[in-house]
Write a protein that holds these residues in place. Structure first.
Motif, short mmCIF file in Angstrom:
data_model
loop_
_atom_site.label_atom_id
_atom_site.label_comp_id
_atom_site.label_asym_id
_atom_site.label_seq_id
_atom_site.Cartn_x
_atom_site.Cartn_y
_atom_site.Cartn_z
N ASN A 1 37.19 59.31 73.87
CA ASN A 1 35.78 59.68 74.40
C ASN A 1 35.75 61.15 74.53
N ALA A 2 34.97 61.75 73.60
CA ALA A 2 34.99 63.18 73.27
C ALA A 2 34.38 63.89 74.71
N MET A 3 33.74 63.15 75.57
CA MET A 3 33.12 63.56 76.51
C MET A 3 33.98 64.08 77.65
N GLU A 4 35.35 63.18 77.57
CA GLU A 4 36.36 63.58 78.51
C GLU A 4 37.37 64.55 77.94
N ARG A 5 37.26 65.04 76.66
CA ARG A 5 38.21 66.31 76.42
C ARG A 5 37.88 67.52 77.31
N ASP A 6 38.97 68.27 77.74
CA ASP A 6 38.98 69.26 78.48
C ASP A 6 38.21 70.35 77.99
N HIS A 7 38.54 70.93 76.76
CA HIS A 7 37.70 72.11 76.09
C HIS A 7 37.85 71.93 74.53
N SER B 1 27.99 76.34 73.37
CA SER B 1 27.50 75.28 74.12
C SER B 1 28.04 74.11 74.45
N LEU B 2 29.15 73.48 73.67
CA LEU B 2 30.17 72.71 74.19
C LEU B 2 30.63 72.99 75.70
N HIS B 3 31.06 74.03 75.94
CA HIS B 3 31.81 74.62 77.26
C HIS B 3 30.89 74.85 78.22
N HIS B 4 29.49 74.79 77.86
CA HIS B 4 28.36 75.04 78.96
C HIS B 4 27.43 73.85 78.77
N ASN B 5 27.92 72.92 78.64
CA ASN B 5 27.34 71.32 78.72
C ASN B 5 26.97 71.15 80.13
N GLU B 6 25.92 71.16 80.65
CA GLU B 6 25.88 70.84 82.37
C GLU B 6 26.16 69.40 82.57
N GLU B 7 26.15 68.54 81.76
CA GLU B 7 26.46 67.14 82.01
C GLU B 7 27.98 66.98 82.17
N ASP C 1 27.33 69.13 70.48
CA ASP C 1 27.44 67.83 71.51
C ASP C 1 28.83 67.29 70.96
N PRO C 2 29.74 66.64 72.08
CA PRO C 2 31.04 66.41 72.03
C PRO C 2 30.94 65.03 70.99
N GLU C 3 29.84 64.35 71.04
CA GLU C 3 30.14 62.90 70.25
C GLU C 3 29.73 63.28 68.88
N VAL C 4 28.73 64.55 68.58
CA VAL C 4 28.39 64.72 67.11
C VAL C 4 29.74 65.58 66.81
N ALA C 5 30.22 66.50 67.30
CA ALA C 5 31.44 66.97 66.83
C ALA C 5 32.66 65.85 66.50
N ARG C 6 32.75 64.85 67.42
CA ARG C 6 33.90 63.80 67.04
C ARG C 6 33.35 63.16 65.75
N ASP C 7 31.90 62.79 65.79
CA ASP C 7 31.51 62.00 64.62
C ASP C 7 31.99 62.70 63.26
N LEU C 8 31.55 63.81 63.04
CA LEU C 8 31.50 64.55 61.93
C LEU C 8 33.04 65.10 61.63
N LEU C 9 33.67 65.74 62.59
CA LEU C 9 34.82 66.59 62.30
C LEU C 9 36.21 65.42 62.51
#
Length: 509
Positions: A420-426, A386-392, A73-81
């Protein structure tokens, strides 16, 4: 003795359930499959994606006795990494990749320590956005030669061509220029075959899930074929790139005008920076091999996708004719004026990221995230698939659709810094403090190749032999299965423009 159980389809799992791991406060590790695995079979990203559907945004997997935590998930990736990057920026010591082939070097395999910071700082003197401007003319020349060589290689578009070696030479020449101040003059040069084969071997041997030898320690003590291949690849890297380093050193010692390049910088600062011979060889290897394989693979994927999408090509051709015209090739100065071409590139990187699992990170200390315990020395996987195939984030994610990036005006380098990690292109270049340092130059290379190929050609299918888009090669980096396409010149100016520059001679001494 550990006991393993063979299940259907070749799966092998430990008979025991997952070891129960928790903090003193009772915080459990993230949920995940019950069994332990010595490896995952071909296309592990598809297995991980199924687990994403089952376990959610973060889960754990036991590989032998090693715990993996997978971020989906983008938010998890941002929080941890990113936010907690100080704790999640190291590297787990994979036996094949880190210990055997790279032996703790090449930036990518170095733990998060002062050695890594030193090597990263050296790399940034060459790869930072301001630094790579000095190579713009080289990149544009090599892009010209890519399209020109394909024009002649297809006999003016009359015969099909496998673009792999052409794309490989294009990217390799850019990396050779940056690393050694040299280039290769012909697509038939033996050095192309040698360096590309080294890159392919590296990608076959270093998948984060594919080698039981990484997770079952007794296998590391046995004289197996895979261990021998890893040792041979390490020596091949030293031999091939070491010889090229010695050529630069010879130029410098003889008083020749050795152009600025990474190796020149490394040799000049060797004593001050306390760099060993292996350090220099592995840093050169990281530049020449890592960047070449992933970027050439992206160009090949672009050429594989285009024949089945003539409507996308037509839209790109219209944009190029309007914004660039037919009297010259597009340049780096045109990039922001070609948003649809840029959208195609972003969609290729989303659909076929060079590394579906990025390069795994590792935790330096115990950590509790949202009530879940992540122990020290846990391998942290950025699940780009999974990040790149996130339907949301990407509606109809299995559809190739550049229009999803129609309003994206940022480069991928800029997009990676969005709050906002959800706005990142890839996430194709990774995330956090270990994000790929070559992202800016890779973006330039890919844009020049894609925009000029679209400017010059209509990319068409070979009748009855469409490129395979579902299967691919490599256990780490992913490249298409061998394929051919027709590259048909799309207007009368193509030949005149492409023949304005002749091939410059091979610069090697």
């Amino acid at each position: 003795m550990q006991s393993w159980l063979v299940l259907h389809n070749g799966w092998v799992v430990h008979r025991g359930f997952k070891r129960s791991t928790a903090t003193g406060d009772g915080n459990p590790i993230p949920p995940g499959p019950l069994f332990r695995f010595p490896f995952l079979p071909k296309y592990p990203e598809r297995i991980l994606h199924r687990w994403t559907k089952q376990y959610g945004s973060i889960y754990s997997v036991w590989m032998g006795n090693q715990l993996f935590v997978v971020m989906n998930d983008p938010e998890v990736a941002r929080d941890l990494l990113v936010i907690h990057g100080a704790n999640f920026s190291s590297r787990w010591s994979y036996f094949m990749k880190n210990q055997t082939i790279l032996q703790g070097g090449a930036i990518t395999a170095t733990p998060y320590n002062e050695t890594w910071r030193k090597h990263r700082r050296i790399a940034n003197t060459i790869l930072a956005p301001k630094a790579i401007k000095r190579y713009h003319s080289t990149l544009q020349y090599e892009a010209h030669m890519l399209v020109r060589s394909l024009y002649y290689g297809t006999q003016n578009g009359t015969i099909p061509v496998n673009p792999a070696r052409y794309a490989g030479r294009y990217v390799l020449n850019n990396m050779l220029s940056v690393t050694f101040a040299t280039r290769i003059g012909s697509v038939t040069d033996p050095l192309i075959k040698k360096t590309l084969s080294l890159g392919d071997e590296f990608m076959m041997l270093t998948g984060p899930w594919s080698n039981a030898i990484d997770f079952i320690k007794p296998l590391q003590w046995m004289p197996t074929r895979i261990r021998s291949r890893g040792r041979k690849l390490h020596q091949d890297f030293l031999d091939v790139y070491g010889a090229m380093i010695l050529l630069v050193k010879k130029r410098m010692e003889s008083g020749e005008d050795a152009p600025d390049c990474l190796v020149k910088s490394l040799l000049k600062s060797q004593e001050e920076e306390e760099l060993s011979w292996t350090d220099i060889c592995m840093l050169a290897t990281a530049f020449a091999t890592g960047g070449s394989h992933s970027t050439s693979g992206t160009i090949q994927w672009f050429l594989a996708f285009m024949p089945s999408h003539p409507e996308i090509q037509a839209k790109a051709h219209e944009e190029l004719d309007c914004m660039v015209g037919r009297d010259r090739l597009p340049t780096l100065n045109d990039e922001m004026r070609l948003p649809y071409v840029r959208a195609i590139i972003k969609e290729v990187l989303r659909c076929r990221a060079p590394f579906w699992m990025a390069t795994p990170h590792c935790s330096d200390n115990d950590f509790v995230y949202k009530g879940m315990y992540i122990p020290v020395n846990t391998v942290m996987i950025l699940n780009c698939y999974s990040l790149h195939h996130n339907e949301e984030r990407y509606p109809e994610p299995f559809t190739f659709n550049p229009d999803r990036f129609a309003d994206d005006n940022l480069s991928s380098t800029e997009s990676s810094k969005l709050s906002n990690a959800m706005e990142r292109d890839h996430w194709a270049f990774g995330a956090g403090r270990r994000i790929c340092p070559g992202m800016p130059i890779a973006e330039n290379e890919i844009f020049l190749a894609v925009s000029r190929l679209l400017w010059a050609f209509s990319i068409q299918i070979v009748p009855g032999k469409p490129p395979c888009l579902e299967e691919y090669e490599g256990n780490s980096g992913r490249t298409p299965l061998p394929f051919k396409v027709m590259l048909v010149p799309r207007h009368e100016n193509v030949e005149a423009i492409l023949t304005t520059n002749g091939e410059i001679p091979d610069l090697r001494v």
